[in-house]
Design a protein around this motif. Structure first.
Motif, PDB file in Angstrom:
ATOM      1  N   GLU A 106     -34.564  33.205  46.979  1.00 39.80           N
ATOM      2  CA  GLU A 106     -35.903  33.803  46.916  1.00 39.80           C
ATOM      3  C   GLU A 106     -36.886  33.159  47.885  1.00 39.80           C
ATOM      4  O   GLU A 106     -38.041  33.590  47.956  1.00 39.80           O
TER       5      GLU A 106
ATOM      6  N   TRP B 185     -35.697  39.736  47.475  1.00 37.89           N
ATOM      7  CA  TRP B 185     -34.759  38.629  47.294  1.00 37.89           C
ATOM      8  C   TRP B 185     -33.439  38.991  47.971  1.00 37.89           C
ATOM      9  O   TRP B 185     -33.180  40.147  48.305  1.00 37.89           O
TER      10      TRP B 185
ATOM     11  N   THR C 170     -37.478  35.134  52.591  1.00 41.62           N
ATOM     12  CA  THR C 170     -38.119  36.258  51.917  1.00 41.62           C
ATOM     13  C   THR C 170     -39.581  36.386  52.350  1.00 41.62           C
ATOM     14  O   THR C 170     -40.168  35.470  52.915  1.00 41.62           O
TER      15      THR C 170
END
Length: 984
Positions: free
Chosen positions: A853, A864, A857
């Motif tokens: 994550e 994700w 990202t």
């Protein structure tokens, strides 16, 4: 034929930005900077060559689908709404405040590299415009003008380190005293100066001249304080941010593009070792580089550079005739005969279509070694050197053949019975024909057409590398990019950390994978990502016991003998019954199928013969048909599927003879999984032990899962006329183990699923879900997982597809339209995981359930990366999921866990799959639907695409002009095939 020819620039081509023009800011009444405009003067009035081109300013924004594709990964959905001048939806999900804490922690190294500092000096943005005599669509001419001595001298190059996007924008750290620089460039004069220095004869001046005027006008300063304010979360996306990102994207690519062959964001070193793919095509590796905003490994909002291996396919630099013979796998005499046969109807000939793959290929002539000239192929024409004629430059009013001209002028003997090549260049407004045997393909040219099956297999062999080798290649790529010594990065104050980001990842908890009875898989098998089902019974056997089925054994070379077929059938029955498959023996015929020998020469009548013979044998409608073929021939496969699906409405299974001959139990079990799903069954069920704890009310909410995929024709000469195919899948039960699927054509290269397709195909499945799964009640929420759209199309998914889907439920009589949660599943990215300590398999790939994550990202949006599978070969590619709408109010951890757990429910595999099954099934269905193409459309047939004349329309379609696309032949549902998983 005589006269000067356009010479291609010696340097490698540098792709241009898709940005249209310079951005100019205006002040609103409040004094706040408002949305800016872009000027796109294609030319200035002919009456006054010195008139300011801004008199022809036309307001343009970023509304075109192709605008800013080079920074689409950076913008995110909020950025695209801002670029389009639209108000972002209130329901747009933001990144969860708390990261996923399920499972156990892992340390994962990423192929992303943090940007340590952004430009420290003021950067000025300039608008570039051209005079009326310049065709701004000709990128090669524009590049020559920009690189001319006259322009370089006027703008102070190379000292001022200009960045040019090859289109309408330029940047420089210096602002000139005058707001506009006007330069006149004589390309012929500069070319002759160069030739004189090289000892070559000067070119004859063309009558129309080759002078061009370029206008470089200052428009604004690029304020990098806004970018930092955006990253710090103090301001939302605005046009300043878009312009800054556009500049950063170009400055990152400037130095590599000067040293390497550039294809979009990938760079290929010219001396790299080639890998022969056959057919005149070769592959070699390069480096991919892309800038993006990220939530970095220290949980800070920052910029990072994604670096990965790039695999490119290129034309081999060799004589054109040799390349052609390699493409057609024949000798010269055979090709000559093919041409002679095709000349009778050249336009409709297969040879003409196959030769179209050479369109836009750059070549150099060899008939005059003292002055070789570079050309670009337009097309091969249905004329040989004797038939092709043009005005004789030495005898006005007379024509001369190509053969005679080359013999007289160059003492070059043209080979008979070969097509001549027409070039894109015209001389005296007439076509230029050259003999193919005097041309050589230039090096480092990308091959854009679809690879053959053999070439694809070779490409996979070349491209697949284990994690250790891939990471070494990434590090080599970082060395090639050489950020520390990049003069443009140094000039503008950009620093990039050469050390990769290492982040904390999670290994998500495993579900319990259940089969019939009390059978479950061991957790160690799930972690290993592979298991056997030898003694397991399917969670859902076939709905109706098999009473009538037939087998067609296709004869010919490599065909099967009767004892081999009988042994396989006996084993299939035994193993399928062992998995819980149900048979209802016929009183006289028993459980065994009707077996017949098939002949492909009979075409569709072979399937009809099997259908009728099987029905007569059992005195009942056949439930499914099995075909044993000699090889992997896609045409044979699609003919079988077309007849079974559309004519008889019966599910079918195609097997290769070599696998039937081996008669291995594990292979038969795999076949049983497919047959069972096609007959209404399900393989296994992944029961969650995690979701009930974190979202206890989730199970009580009736939920439907929808998947969608649109597949487009492969690049090539006919791709602008061929159909795109849209497939929609819909969960058929409360456990999401079974899915329905419906497909149709979707216009030509129209990315969004059309309103007609959603209305008709989702409409029928939604009504079926309400009647059967919902028992008369609609779902409370819908999880829509969409495959195959880029970041720039996220907004269109909400505004077009979700809007149409909600209308479908309204038409179905739903008082309360279901709440939609929309997730985009992306495979085409370059993020890879390299686990540092633990959390990897024997090949060095991450274990199933690895969730990342941070580090790669988006800093604000809810996305994700999930690696749910185990890579059999090479380096595992995680799936990028982004939630762009969450009306269903899924918790972040619930949504991530649900998608991971469902990867264990793919009905035809004994492994977890990388992609959510709803999307995987949509991909299978879209590919299978190509077998349903209507080869003989009737004139009154309904056009299944949205728009006038059967032309699908979408804001994200890229088709040029109106292309008539016929709908697919409807599937027959006489035996309930559409209610089964016919596509697996």
């Amino acid at each position: 034929m005589a006269g000067p020819a356009k010479k291609r620039a010696q340097a490698e081509k540098k792709p241009t930005s898709s940005s249209d023009s310079a951005r100019q800011s205006t002040q609103g009444s409040s004094g706040r900077e408002v949305a800016s405009q872009r000027s796109v003067p294609k030319s200035i009035p002919r009456l006054d060559g010195n008139r300011d081109p801004t008199n022809t300013v036309k307001a343009v924004d970023y509304s075109k689908p192709t605008d800013l594709k080079n920074i689409s990964e950076f913008l995110g959905i909020l950025g695209w709404y801002q670029a389009r001048g639209l108000q972002a939806p209130d329901a747009l999900p933001h990144r969860p405040k708390v990261l996923n804490n399920l499972g156990k922690e892992l340390m994962v190294k990423l192929n992303t590299f943090n940007v340590l500092s952004t430009p420290t000096k003021i950067v000025h943005q300039y608008d570039v415009a051209w005079g009326a005599e310049t065709d701004a669509t000709k990128r090669a001419v524009i590049k020559k003008i920009w690189q001319s001595k006259a322009v370089k001298s006027a703008i102070g190059e190379p000292q001022n380190m200009w960045i040019y996007d090859g289109n309408k924008l330029a940047w420089c750290a210096k602002r000139f005293e005058r707001d506009e620089i006007r330069v006149v460039v004589d390309l012929d004069e500069e070319e002759n100066q160069r030739r004189a220095q090289e000892g070559l004869q000067p070119r004859r001046a063309r009558a129309s001249g080759n002078k061009h005027k370029i206008f470089i006008k200052w428009t604004r300063e690029v304020p990098f304080t806004s970018l930092q304010a955006f990253l710090d979360g103090h301001i939302s996306w605005d046009n300043n941010c878009i312009d800054m990102v556009n500049f950063l994207d170009h400055v990152m690519r400037e130095t590599p593009s000067q040293h390497y062959t550039q294809i979009k964001k990938s760079f290929f070193q010219r001396g790299e070792q080639r890998f022969d793919l056959g057919g005149g095509i070769e592959a070699f590796k390069g480096v991919f580089s892309s800038l993006r905003p990220v939530l970095n490994d220290k949980l800070q909002k920052n910029l990072a550079v994604n670096v990965d291996v790039a695999n490119g396919t290129f034309w081999r630099a060799q004589e054109l005739p040799r390349a052609i013979l390699q493409v057609f796998n024949c000798q010269m005499a055979g090709f000559q005969q093919m041409f002679v046969n095709s000349k009778r109807d050249w336009r409709a000939s297969t040879l003409k279509k196959d030769l179209a793959r050479f369109k836009r290929v750059g070549v150099t002539d060899t008939h005059n070694p003292k002055a070789p000239t570079q050309w670009t192929i337009d097309e091969f024409v249905g004329l040989d050197a004797e038939d092709a004629k043009f005005p004789d430059p030495d005898h006005e009013g007379q024509n001369i053949s190509v053969r005679q001209y080359f013999k007289t002028k160059y003492n070059f003997n043209c080979t008979p019975k070969l097509p001549v090549v027409r070039m894109t260049k015209k001389i005296r407004k007439g076509p230029v024909y050259l003999p193919m045997e005097c041309l050589k393909i230039d090096p480092n040219q990308r091959y854009n057409a679809k690879l053959s099956d053999r070439q694809t297999a070779q490409m996979i062999t070349f491209a697949v590398t284990r994690p250790r080798e891939r990471w070494a290649a990434v590090q080599a790529g970082v060395g090639l990019l050489n950020w520390q010594n990049d003069p443009y990065l140094q000039h503008y104050g950009i620093k990039i950390n050469p050390q990769p980001a290492t982040v904390k990842a999670r290994q998500l908890p495993l579900p319990t994978v259940s089969f019939a009875g009390t059978s479950t898989l061991k957790p160690t098998d799930l972690t290993a990502g592979r298991w056997r089902i030898d003694k397991l019974r399917f969670i859902g056997p076939n709905e109706k016991a098999i009473t009538s089925w037939g087998v067609c054994v296709i004869g010919g070379r490599g065909g099967l003998q009767q004892p081999q077929v009988q042994a396989f059938v006996d084993n299939f029955i035994k193993i399928y019954k062992g998995h819980g498959g149900k048979f209802s023996p016929h009183p006289q015929k028993g459980e065994k199928p009707y077996i017949m020998q098939g002949n492909l020469a009979k075409g569709g009548e072979m399937i009809a013969e099997l259908w009728n013979a099987t029905g007569n044998h059992f005195q009942s409608r056949p439930m499914f048909l099995m075909f044993m073929v000699n090889d992997r021939n896609i045409d044979v496969y699609r003919k079988i599927k077309k007849s079974c699906d559309c004519r008889f409405g019966v599910v079918s299974q195609v097997l290769q003879s070599k696998n039937v001959e081996k008669n291995q139990p594990q292979y038969i079990s795999n076949v049983c999984m497919k047959v069972n799903a096609k007959l209404g069954g399900a393989t296994s069920f992944a029961k969650s032990t995690t979701i009930p704890k974190i979202a206890p009310k989730s199970a009580s909410l009736p939920t439907m899962i929808i998947g969608a995929d649109v597949s487009h024709p492969a690049p090539g000469s006919m791709s602008q006329e061929a159909a795109s195919f849209a497939a929609i899948t819909c969960s058929a039960d409360a456990t999401f183990t079974r899915y329905w699927a419906e497909c149709n054509t979707n216009g030509n290269r129209v990315e969004m699923v059309t309103t007609d397709n959603i209305d008709k195909h989702l409409g029928s499945m939604a009504r079926k879900w309400i009647q059967r799964t919902g028992r008369g009640q609609p779902p409370k929420r819908v999880l829509y997982i969409r495959d195959g759209v880029s970041e720039g199309q996220y907004a269109a998914v909400i505004e077009e597809e979700v809007r149409d889907m909600k209308q479908v439920f309204a038409k179905a009589g739903c008082k309360d339209v279901p709440k939609f949660t929309v997730v985009i599943a992306g495979k085409r990215h370059h993020i890879r995981f390299f686990p540092d300590k633990g959390g990897f398999d024997q090949n060095g790939n991450p274990v199933p359930g690895t969730l990342v994550e941070t580090g790669c990202t988006h800093p604000f949006e809810f996305d994700w990366y999930l690696c749910a599978h185990v890579a059999i070969k090479g380096t595992a590619r995680p799936i990028h999921y982004q939630c762009i709408l969450n009306e269903g109010e899924y918790q972040a951890m619930e949504l991530q866990q649900l998608i991971f757990e469902h990867s264990f429910q793919y009905c035809r595999s004994t492994t977890p799959v990388s992609l959510h099954p709803a999307v995987y099934y949509a991909h299978l269905a879209a590919d299978r639907s190509r077998a349903h193409v209507n080869d003989n459309p009737v004139s009154s047939g309904k056009k299944e695409a949205k728009g006038d004349g059967g032309v699908a329309k979408s804001s994200t379609g890229s088709s040029k002009g109106k292309v008539e696309i016929d709908p697919l032949i409807p599937m027959s549902n006489g035996a309930g095939a559409m209610d089964a998983m016919w596509f697996v």
